[in-house]
Design an enzyme around this catalytic site. Structure first.
Site, mmCIF file in Angstrom:
data_model
loop_
_atom_site.group_PDB
_atom_site.id
_atom_site.type_symbol
_atom_site.label_atom_id
_atom_site.label_comp_id
_atom_site.label_asym_id
_atom_site.label_seq_id
_atom_site.Cartn_x
_atom_site.Cartn_y
_atom_site.Cartn_z
ATOM 1 N N THR A 16 23.781 60.842 34.504
ATOM 2 C CA THR A 16 22.439 61.403 34.317
ATOM 3 C C THR A 16 21.565 61.268 35.553
ATOM 4 O O THR A 16 20.788 62.166 35.868
ATOM 5 C CB THR A 16 21.748 60.681 33.126
ATOM 6 O OG1 THR A 16 22.536 60.917 31.971
ATOM 7 C CG2 THR A 16 20.356 61.187 32.881
ATOM 8 N N ASP A 60 30.710 62.963 34.472
ATOM 9 C CA ASP A 60 30.085 62.171 33.419
ATOM 10 C C ASP A 60 30.893 60.871 33.352
ATOM 11 O O ASP A 60 32.126 60.905 33.466
ATOM 12 C CB ASP A 60 30.193 62.931 32.088
ATOM 13 C CG ASP A 60 29.418 62.256 30.971
ATOM 14 O OD1 ASP A 60 28.385 62.810 30.568
ATOM 15 O OD2 ASP A 60 29.868 61.197 30.495
ATOM 16 N N SER A 61 30.239 59.769 33.131
ATOM 17 C CA SER A 61 31.006 58.516 33.202
ATOM 18 C C SER A 61 31.988 58.353 32.038
ATOM 19 O O SER A 61 32.848 57.474 32.081
ATOM 20 C CB SER A 61 30.089 57.305 33.329
ATOM 21 O OG SER A 61 29.549 56.948 32.101
ATOM 22 N N SER A 62 31.920 59.211 31.034
ATOM 23 C CA SER A 62 32.958 59.173 29.995
ATOM 24 C C SER A 62 34.305 59.599 30.579
ATOM 25 O O SER A 62 35.350 59.306 30.009
ATOM 26 C CB SER A 62 32.605 60.114 28.843
ATOM 27 O OG SER A 62 31.432 59.683 28.238
ATOM 28 N N ASP A 93 27.174 55.201 30.629
ATOM 29 C CA ASP A 93 28.039 54.961 29.469
ATOM 30 C C ASP A 93 29.196 53.998 29.752
ATOM 31 O O ASP A 93 29.521 53.158 28.911
ATOM 32 C CB ASP A 93 28.587 56.285 28.930
ATOM 33 C CG ASP A 93 27.491 57.147 28.316
ATOM 34 O OD1 ASP A 93 26.379 56.626 28.094
ATOM 35 O OD2 ASP A 93 27.749 58.337 28.064
ATOM 36 N N THR A 169 26.847 44.654 29.745
ATOM 37 C CA THR A 169 27.197 45.532 28.633
ATOM 38 C C THR A 169 26.055 46.509 28.449
ATOM 39 O O THR A 169 24.892 46.125 28.577
ATOM 40 C CB THR A 169 27.344 44.686 27.336
ATOM 41 O OG1 THR A 169 28.374 43.725 27.538
ATOM 42 C CG2 THR A 169 27.714 45.539 26.143
ATOM 43 N N THR A 279 34.863 37.612 21.426
ATOM 44 C CA THR A 279 34.029 37.706 20.229
ATOM 45 C C THR A 279 33.297 39.038 20.139
ATOM 46 O O THR A 279 32.943 39.628 21.166
ATOM 47 C CB THR A 279 33.002 36.554 20.162
ATOM 48 O OG1 THR A 279 32.112 36.792 19.069
ATOM 49 C CG2 THR A 279 32.181 36.426 21.433
ATOM 50 N N CYS A 281 30.399 39.138 18.988
ATOM 51 C CA CYS A 281 28.995 38.807 19.259
ATOM 52 C C CYS A 281 28.665 39.166 20.703
ATOM 53 O O CYS A 281 29.521 39.085 21.584
ATOM 54 C CB CYS A 281 28.741 37.312 19.070
ATOM 55 S SG CYS A 281 29.026 36.746 17.409
#
Ligand code: ASP
Length: 345
Positions: A16, A60-62, A93, A169, A279, A281
Site C-alpha cells: 500500500t 502485494d505482500s501476499s 500483510d 506481528t 503459543t 497467545c
C-alpha cells in the site's frame, strides 16, 4: 547524528505504501521512485544520497515468498559496502514474515535494515506512509558518537515504534498502529525526538555479512482448536515430505489430552519431522512442564519455541532445514537464539 559517509538504499517491493492515486482515473497505482520523490519532496532535503531499487512489478505482500526474500538478500549483499543503511518498503500483510526471514538470512549484519509500509497509500492526504518512510530513513542513517550504526539489525518501523523484525506481528488491519512486539522491548520510539535503546539491540558476533539463500519450505503451521479431529491431525502429521511443523498451542503450550494427538506427534517426530510448540497467545512463553496437557507434548518429541512469534519460528525452521541439518540438530537450534528471536532465562 549522521556523517558524510551516510547513504541509504531504498528497496521498494510493493504494498500500500507505494500507491498513488491516478488523478485522471482515481485508481490506485504503484509508483516509481521519481513519483515518490514528487510526493515526498523532503527526501531531497535530507542532505545525504538516497538511491532506490524496485521490484518489477511491485507486489502485494501476499505474493511475497522465499524467492522474494532471496532477491532482497541479493540486493543487500551486492550493495552492502556502498550504503550505510537499507530501508525496505513492503506491504504490511506479510512484513513480519519477511523481517523474520531476513534476520536469519543476513548473518553478520552490522548495518540497519528497516522495513516499513503504511495503511494508507503515500498519495493520500492522510497517509501514514510519509511519516513511516521519513522516520525509517532517519533511523537507518543514525550513527552513534563513534560513527557506528545505532541499529545494526533487521527491524520494523511502524507508527512510532522501532521493533526487532523477528519479534513483530501485524495485529491490526486498519489502525496506523498495526504492529507489535509483545515479547521484546522497542529498539526506539519516535516522537519529537527519536529515543534509541541501543542496549536492546542485537550485535552480530560474525564481523562480515554472510548472506544465506537456502530455505526449505516443506513446513506447515497447525493451529489447535477445541474440537479438532483425529483424522485432520493424522492427515497433517502424515503428509509425505513434511519436514517441520509449527504447532500453535493454547496458553503456555498446552494441547488437548488426546492420545491420538500425542501418537501423531510421536510418529512424525520419529520420521524426522521437527515439531515446534509456539503459543497462540500474543505475549508470553511456552512452558510445557507447567501442566500435564503441555508435558505430554515434551514426551512426544515436540520442542519448545519459547516466546517466539509464529512468523519467526516458521522462517527459522525453513532456514535451518534449508541448511541440511539433521532433525536432531534443527531441534537443538530451534531452542537457542540465533539473532535474538527468543528469550531464554
Ligand atoms: N495488501 C497490502 C500488502 O500487504 C496491504 C498493505 O500494504 O498494508 O501488500
Amino acid at each position: 547524528m549522521n556523517n558524510k559517509n551516510t547513504s541509504i538504499l531504498l528497496i521498494y517491493t510493493g504494498g500500500t505504501i507505494g500507491m498513488i492515486e491516478n488523478v485522471q482515473t482515481g485508481a490506485l497505482e504503484n509508483f516509481n521512485f521519481e513519483q515518490l520523490q514528487k510526493h515526498v519532496p523532503e527526501l531531497k532535503s535530507l542532505g545525504f544520497p538516497i538511491e532506490s531499487v524496485q521490484f518489477e512489478p511491485p507486489i502485494d505482500s501476499s505474493d511475497i515468498n522465499p524467492d522474494a526474500w532471496r532477491k532482497i538478500v541479493r540486493i543487500i549483499e551486492e550493495n552492502y559496502e556502498r550504503f550505510s543503511g537499507f530501508v525496505i518498503l513492503h506491504g504490511t500483510d506479510t512484513m513480519a514474515y519477511t523481517a523474520s526471514a531476513l534476520s536469519f538470512m543476513l548473518e553478520g549484519l552490522r548495518k540497519p535494515v528497516v522495513l516499513t509500509g503504511s495503511q494508507l497509500p503515500i498519495g493520500k492526504v492522510r497517509t501514514d506512509g510519509k511519516e513511516n518512510l521519513m522516520t525509517s530513513i532517519e533511523i537507518a542513517s543514525a550513527q552513534d558518537e563513534n560513527g557506528n550504526p545505532m541499529i545494526p539489525e533487521v527491524c520494523v518501523f511502524f507508527e512510532s515504534h522501532l521493533m526487532r523484525g523477528n519479534r513483530t506481528t501485524k495485529i491490526n488491519a486498519e489502525n496506523f498502529n498495526a504492529f507489535r512486539s509483545y515479547n521484546y522491548p522497542f529498539l526506539a520510539e519516535a516522537g519529537i525526538h527519536i529515543r534509541y535503546s541501543p542496549h536492546y539491540c542485537h550485535r552480530a558476533v560474525v564481523t562480515h555479512l554472510v548472506p544465506h539463500y537456502y530455505l526449505d519450505t516443506n513446513v506447515l503451521i497447525l493451529k489447535l482448536f477445541p474440537g479438532i479431529q483425529k483424522y485432520v491431525v493424522d492427515t497433517i502429521f502424515d503428509i509425505p515430505g513434511l519436514k517441520g511443523l509449527i504447532l500453535e498451542t493454547f496458553g503456555s503450550g498446552n494441547a488437548p489430552h488426546e492420545s491420538w494427538l500425542v501418537d501423531a506427534i510421536c510418529r512424525a517426530s520419529k520420521r524426522g519431522v521437527v515439531v515446534v510448540n509456539v503459543t497462540q497467545c500474543l505475549g508470553g512463553c511456552v512452558d510445557m512442564s507447567k501442566y500435564e496437557t503441555g508435558f505430554q507434548l515434551i514426551q512426544s518429541g515436540c520442542v519448545s519455541g519459547y516466546d517466539s512469534t509464529t512468523e519467526s519460528a516458521l522462517t527459522k525452521l525453513m532456514f535451518l532445514l534449508g541448511h541440511g541439518y539433521s532433525p536432531e540438530e534443527v531441534r537443538e537450534k530451534m531452542m537457542h537464539s540465533i539473532v535474538g528471536e527468543i528469550t531464554r532465562e
